[in-house]
Scaffold this motif. Structure first.
Motif, PDB file in Angstrom:
ATOM      1  N   PRO A 169       0.801  -1.232   0.000  1.00 23.39           N
ATOM      2  CA  PRO A 169       0.000   0.000   0.000  1.00 23.39           C
ATOM      3  C   PRO A 169       0.832   1.280   0.000  1.00 23.39           C
ATOM      4  CG  PRO A 169      -0.968  -1.596   1.476  1.00 23.39           C
ATOM      5  CD  PRO A 169       0.363  -2.178   1.020  1.00 23.39           C
ATOM      6  N   ILE A 170       1.969   1.279   0.686  1.00 21.69           N
ATOM      7  CA  ILE A 170       2.799   2.484   0.754  1.00 21.69           C
ATOM      8  C   ILE A 170       3.389   2.843  -0.624  1.00 21.69           C
ATOM      9  CG2 ILE A 170       4.975   1.366   1.355  1.00 21.69           C
ATOM     10  CD1 ILE A 170       5.263   3.745   3.431  1.00 21.69           C
ATOM     11  N   ARG A 171       3.459   1.867  -1.536  1.00 25.52           N
ATOM     12  CA  ARG A 171       4.007   2.111  -2.868  1.00 25.52           C
ATOM     13  C   ARG A 171       2.926   2.470  -3.897  1.00 25.52           C
ATOM     14  NH1 ARG A 171       9.279   0.839  -3.306  1.00 25.52           N
ATOM     15  NH2 ARG A 171      10.175  -0.445  -1.667  1.00 25.52           N
ATOM     16  N   LEU A 172       1.655   2.423  -3.493  1.00 26.75           N
ATOM     17  CA  LEU A 172       0.552   2.776  -4.385  1.00 26.75           C
ATOM     18  C   LEU A 172       0.171   4.233  -4.170  1.00 26.75           C
ATOM     19  CD1 LEU A 172      -1.672  -0.389  -3.899  1.00 26.75           C
ATOM     20  CD2 LEU A 172      -0.283   0.164  -5.909  1.00 26.75           C
ATOM     21  N   GLN A 173      -0.057   4.943  -5.246  1.00 27.72           N
ATOM     22  CA  GLN A 173      -0.410   6.357  -5.167  1.00 27.72           C
ATOM     23  C   GLN A 173      -1.611   6.610  -6.076  1.00 27.72           C
ATOM     24  OE1 GLN A 173       2.442   9.007  -6.993  1.00 27.72           O
ATOM     25  NE2 GLN A 173       1.990  10.568  -5.476  1.00 27.72           N
ATOM     26  N   PRO A 174      -2.752   7.075  -5.519  1.00 30.23           N
ATOM     27  CA  PRO A 174      -3.897   7.360  -6.382  1.00 30.23           C
ATOM     28  C   PRO A 174      -3.581   8.550  -7.286  1.00 30.23           C
ATOM     29  CG  PRO A 174      -4.342   8.091  -4.148  1.00 30.23           C
ATOM     30  CD  PRO A 174      -3.019   7.373  -4.126  1.00 30.23           C
ATOM     31  N   ILE A 175      -3.828   8.377  -8.568  1.00 27.90           N
ATOM     32  CA  ILE A 175      -3.545   9.465  -9.510  1.00 27.90           C
ATOM     33  C   ILE A 175      -4.762   9.847 -10.349  1.00 27.90           C
ATOM     34  CG2 ILE A 175      -1.089   8.924  -9.680  1.00 27.90           C
ATOM     35  CD1 ILE A 175      -1.796   7.651 -12.433  1.00 27.90           C
ATOM     36  N   GLN A 176      -5.842   9.087 -10.207  1.00 29.98           N
ATOM     37  CA  GLN A 176      -7.011   9.370 -11.020  1.00 29.98           C
ATOM     38  C   GLN A 176      -8.252   8.877 -10.290  1.00 29.98           C
ATOM     39  OE1 GLN A 176      -6.814   7.514 -14.853  1.00 29.98           O
ATOM     40  NE2 GLN A 176      -8.296   8.896 -15.739  1.00 29.98           N
ATOM     41  N   TYR A 177      -9.349   9.599 -10.445  1.00 34.43           N
ATOM     42  CA  TYR A 177     -10.621   9.204  -9.874  1.00 34.43           C
ATOM     43  C   TYR A 177     -11.689   9.260 -10.963  1.00 34.43           C
ATOM     44  CZ  TYR A 177      -8.460   9.897  -5.349  1.00 34.43           C
ATOM     45  OH  TYR A 177      -7.612   9.810  -4.267  1.00 34.43           O
ATOM     46  N   ARG A 178     -12.694   8.433 -10.830  1.00 32.96           N
ATOM     47  CA  ARG A 178     -13.843   8.506 -11.731  1.00 32.96           C
ATOM     48  C   ARG A 178     -14.961   9.188 -10.966  1.00 32.96           C
ATOM     49  NH1 ARG A 178     -15.853   3.087 -14.237  1.00 32.96           N
ATOM     50  NH2 ARG A 178     -13.637   3.156 -14.618  1.00 32.96           N
ATOM     51  N   TYR A 179     -15.569  10.181 -11.591  1.00 34.78           N
ATOM     52  CA  TYR A 179     -16.648  10.936 -10.969  1.00 34.78           C
ATOM     53  C   TYR A 179     -17.890  10.769 -11.828  1.00 34.78           C
ATOM     54  CZ  TYR A 179     -19.368  14.776  -9.067  1.00 34.78           C
ATOM     55  OH  TYR A 179     -20.344  15.524  -8.501  1.00 34.78           O
ATOM     56  N   THR A 180     -18.977  10.380 -11.189  1.00 36.55           N
ATOM     57  CA  THR A 180     -20.249  10.239 -11.903  1.00 36.55           C
ATOM     58  C   THR A 180     -21.196  11.320 -11.390  1.00 36.55           C
ATOM     59  OG1 THR A 180     -19.875   7.856 -12.016  1.00 36.55           O
ATOM     60  CG2 THR A 180     -22.100   8.641 -12.470  1.00 36.55           C
ATOM     61  N   PRO A 181     -21.450  12.333 -12.192  1.00 35.79           N
ATOM     62  CA  PRO A 181     -22.335  13.408 -11.737  1.00 35.79           C
ATOM     63  C   PRO A 181     -23.785  12.955 -11.688  1.00 35.79           C
ATOM     64  CG  PRO A 181     -21.711  13.775 -14.004  1.00 35.79           C
ATOM     65  CD  PRO A 181     -20.946  12.570 -13.541  1.00 35.79           C
ATOM     66  N   ASN A 182     -24.533  13.563 -10.803  1.00 38.34           N
ATOM     67  CA  ASN A 182     -25.974  13.307 -10.732  1.00 38.34           C
ATOM     68  C   ASN A 182     -26.646  14.242 -11.723  1.00 38.34           C
ATOM     69  OD1 ASN A 182     -28.626  12.939 -10.146  1.00 38.34           O
ATOM     70  ND2 ASN A 182     -28.448  13.392  -7.961  1.00 38.34           N
TER      71      ASN A 182
END
Length: 68
Positions: free
Chosen positions: A53-66
């Motif tokens: 986990p310490i080597r994983l870095q979030p770089i993108q998210y998916r956003y679903t608008p209402n």
């Protein structure tokens, strides 16, 4: 290096052994005949990859608008 969320999930919870392999130090040239040529290269591998986990870095998210 980029790995997908599915690759991480499979390595951690997929119940199968996962190998991570990286080919690096390639030399790519374009020859006079108009063809690509690849030479050299080195292989690094982790034969039983379990992402830390310490080597994983979030770089993108998916956003679903209402759009309701």
């Amino acid at each position: 290096m980029f790995v997908t969320a599915g690759e991480v999930e499979s390595a951690l919870n997929g119940g199968v052994r996962t190998m991570l392999a990286i080919v690096h130090d390639l030399k790519v040239t374009f020859d006079r005949n108009g063809s690509w040529r690849v030479t050299g290269g080195r292989l690094w591998r982790d034969e039983d990859w379990k992402p830390e986990p310490i080597r994983l870095q979030p770089i993108q998210y998916r956003y679903t608008p209402n759009l309701g």
